[in-house]
Design an enzyme around this catalytic site. Structure first.
Site, mmCIF file in Angstrom:
data_model
loop_
_atom_site.group_PDB
_atom_site.id
_atom_site.type_symbol
_atom_site.label_atom_id
_atom_site.label_comp_id
_atom_site.label_asym_id
_atom_site.label_seq_id
_atom_site.Cartn_x
_atom_site.Cartn_y
_atom_site.Cartn_z
ATOM 1 N N SER A 1 -7.541 70.032 -35.626
ATOM 2 C CA SER A 1 -7.666 71.401 -36.117
ATOM 3 C C SER A 1 -8.949 72.045 -35.598
ATOM 4 O O SER A 1 -9.142 72.133 -34.390
ATOM 5 C CB SER A 1 -7.581 71.393 -37.640
ATOM 6 O OG SER A 1 -7.370 72.673 -38.148
ATOM 7 N N HIS B 1 0.211 69.236 -40.499
ATOM 8 C CA HIS B 1 -1.122 69.507 -39.937
ATOM 9 C C HIS B 1 -2.055 68.384 -40.382
ATOM 10 O O HIS B 1 -2.644 68.444 -41.472
ATOM 11 C CB HIS B 1 -1.607 70.866 -40.443
ATOM 12 C CG HIS B 1 -2.827 71.376 -39.740
ATOM 13 N ND1 HIS B 1 -2.829 71.729 -38.415
ATOM 14 C CD2 HIS B 1 -4.097 71.592 -40.189
ATOM 15 C CE1 HIS B 1 -4.032 72.161 -38.071
ATOM 16 N NE2 HIS B 1 -4.821 72.075 -39.138
ATOM 17 N N ASP C 1 4.127 71.208 -38.216
ATOM 18 C CA ASP C 1 2.822 71.864 -38.344
ATOM 19 C C ASP C 1 3.000 73.371 -38.208
ATOM 20 O O ASP C 1 3.332 73.872 -37.128
ATOM 21 C CB ASP C 1 1.874 71.342 -37.263
ATOM 22 C CG ASP C 1 0.437 71.813 -37.469
ATOM 23 O OD1 ASP C 1 0.219 72.765 -38.236
ATOM 24 O OD2 ASP C 1 -0.465 71.222 -36.834
#
Length: 367
Positions: A55, A188, A153
């Site tokens: 991320s 995610h 995600d």
């Protein structure tokens, strides 16, 4: 308050994380912060340094790998986008870096905007290199790149990750050196094979999901093709070190303590370094020691003479405004949000991490 600053403060709280309804009490770190020592000089081979992250940490890994391409030989980018992603769309002084970070660089489909433009970003990188703000982009041709986009995600989506592959293709990196893994039904998160972690498709703290394989091993295997099987037990040392000594700016949003796993062999033999950048809401304040003890890097590193460096950002509720402990890929550490320096070698977080690498590469004491 300046409208630009106000909008930055308002929107930053949303960056790179879904709503969090409950976070369990932080796990007590294995190595207490009070015991933080100096990062040792180990004479590591800097030209075999690699990076990875999830991320905001994935964006930071991509950013660091391009800016310091003379040092970094490869990068693993999990749910992250290309170098300088937040600069689009627009040109100075109309670039709204944070707005781009929240839309173009995350889920452009939902935001109804185009994904990042790899060609334009590479041109920008080439311009920065000519101005000596970053290393020569010709170095990108030697790098090995691992990319991951989970099919579940919705935070940072596949079109964003794909543009990293496109960026490297345009830079002349051979296709065999770039791997895009995009078939796993992961949310995610960074992926493990541990039953104690979250379900594979979930997107929730601590953003460590059980999908039946150790992603850290896959990343390091791609970045270091000569990799040996992981150790079954750790023989080295997990070190809490004084990170503050590497930070020049009071606006860095970096913590006083960083962490490093040092295999026993690295105290006397030549080793490599892998830097791992945590994601938003993965700081020690949020999840304790889980990121630097349970994501699988240390066991692989232990068997392969790789020092693992875990630099740490910390939440910053006032200024710089970084309430979720994200790495800076849109400019929150810069005084002027219209002219940030986060993407340069001189960016405060970038410079601090490079100083840590330089310390690890310094000659061992003969005493």
């Amino acid at each position: 308050m300046n409208p630009t600053v106000f909008n930055t403060v308002l929107a930053a709280s949303l960056l790179l994380a879904p709503p969090v309804h409950a976070i369990t009490s932080p796990v007590k770190p294995t190595v207490p912060k009070g015991d933080a020592a100096a990062l040792p000089a180990l004479q590591v081979d800097l030209r075999q340094s690699t990076v990875s992250g999830l991320s905001s940490g994935g964006f930071m890994a991509a950013q660091f790998a391009v800016a310091y391409s003379a040092t970094v030989s490869g990068a693993g980018i999990i749910a992250g986008g290309p170098y300088y992603c937040a600069s689009q769309p627009g040109r100075f002084p109309y670039i709204a870096y944070l707005n781009n970070a929240l839309t173009t660089c995350m889920n452009p489909g939902d935001a109804q905007v185009p994904p990042p433009d790899a060609a334009g970003l590479l041109r920008a990188a080439q311009d920065f290199a000519r101005d000596k703000l970053i290393d020569d982009t010709a170095n990108l041709q030697r790098q090995r790149i691992y990319l991951f986009s989970g099919t579940q995600d919705k935070t940072v989506t596949r079109p964003v990750v794909e543009q990293v592959a496109r960026f490297y293709q345009l830079a002349g990196t051979p296709a065999a050196q770039v791997r895009l893994a995009d078939t796993v039904a992961a949310g995610h998160a960074i992926v493990t094979d541990s039953m104690q972690d979250s379900a594979c498709a979930s997107t929730q703290p601590p953003f460590i999901n059980n999908c039946g394989f150790v992603q850290a091993r896959d990343i390091l295997q791609h970045l270091y093709p000569d990799l040996q099987p992981a150790s079954t037990t750790l023989k080295g040392k997990l070190l809490a070190f004084n990170q503050r000594s590497f930070i020049k700016s009071s606006y860095s949003s970096m913590g006083n303590t960083g962490y490093a796993y040092i295999p026993a062999a690295c105290n006397s033999e030549s080793c490599r370094v892998h830097v791992v950048f945590h994601g938003c809401l993965q700081t020690t304040q949020a999840i304790g020691d889980q990121f630097y003890t349970r994501t699988g890097y240390n066991l692989v590193a232990d068997a392969n003479k790789i020092v693992v460096l875990y630099p740490q950002v910390e939440p910053s509720p006032i200024y710089p405004y970084n309430p979720k402990g994200c790495w800076d890929f849109w400019g929150y550490t810069s005084i002027n949000p219209l002219d940030p320096d986060f993407y340069r070698k001189s960016g405060t977080q970038m410079e601090a991490v490079k100083a840590m690498l330089d310390r690890l590469a310094a000659r061992r004491s003969t005493r």
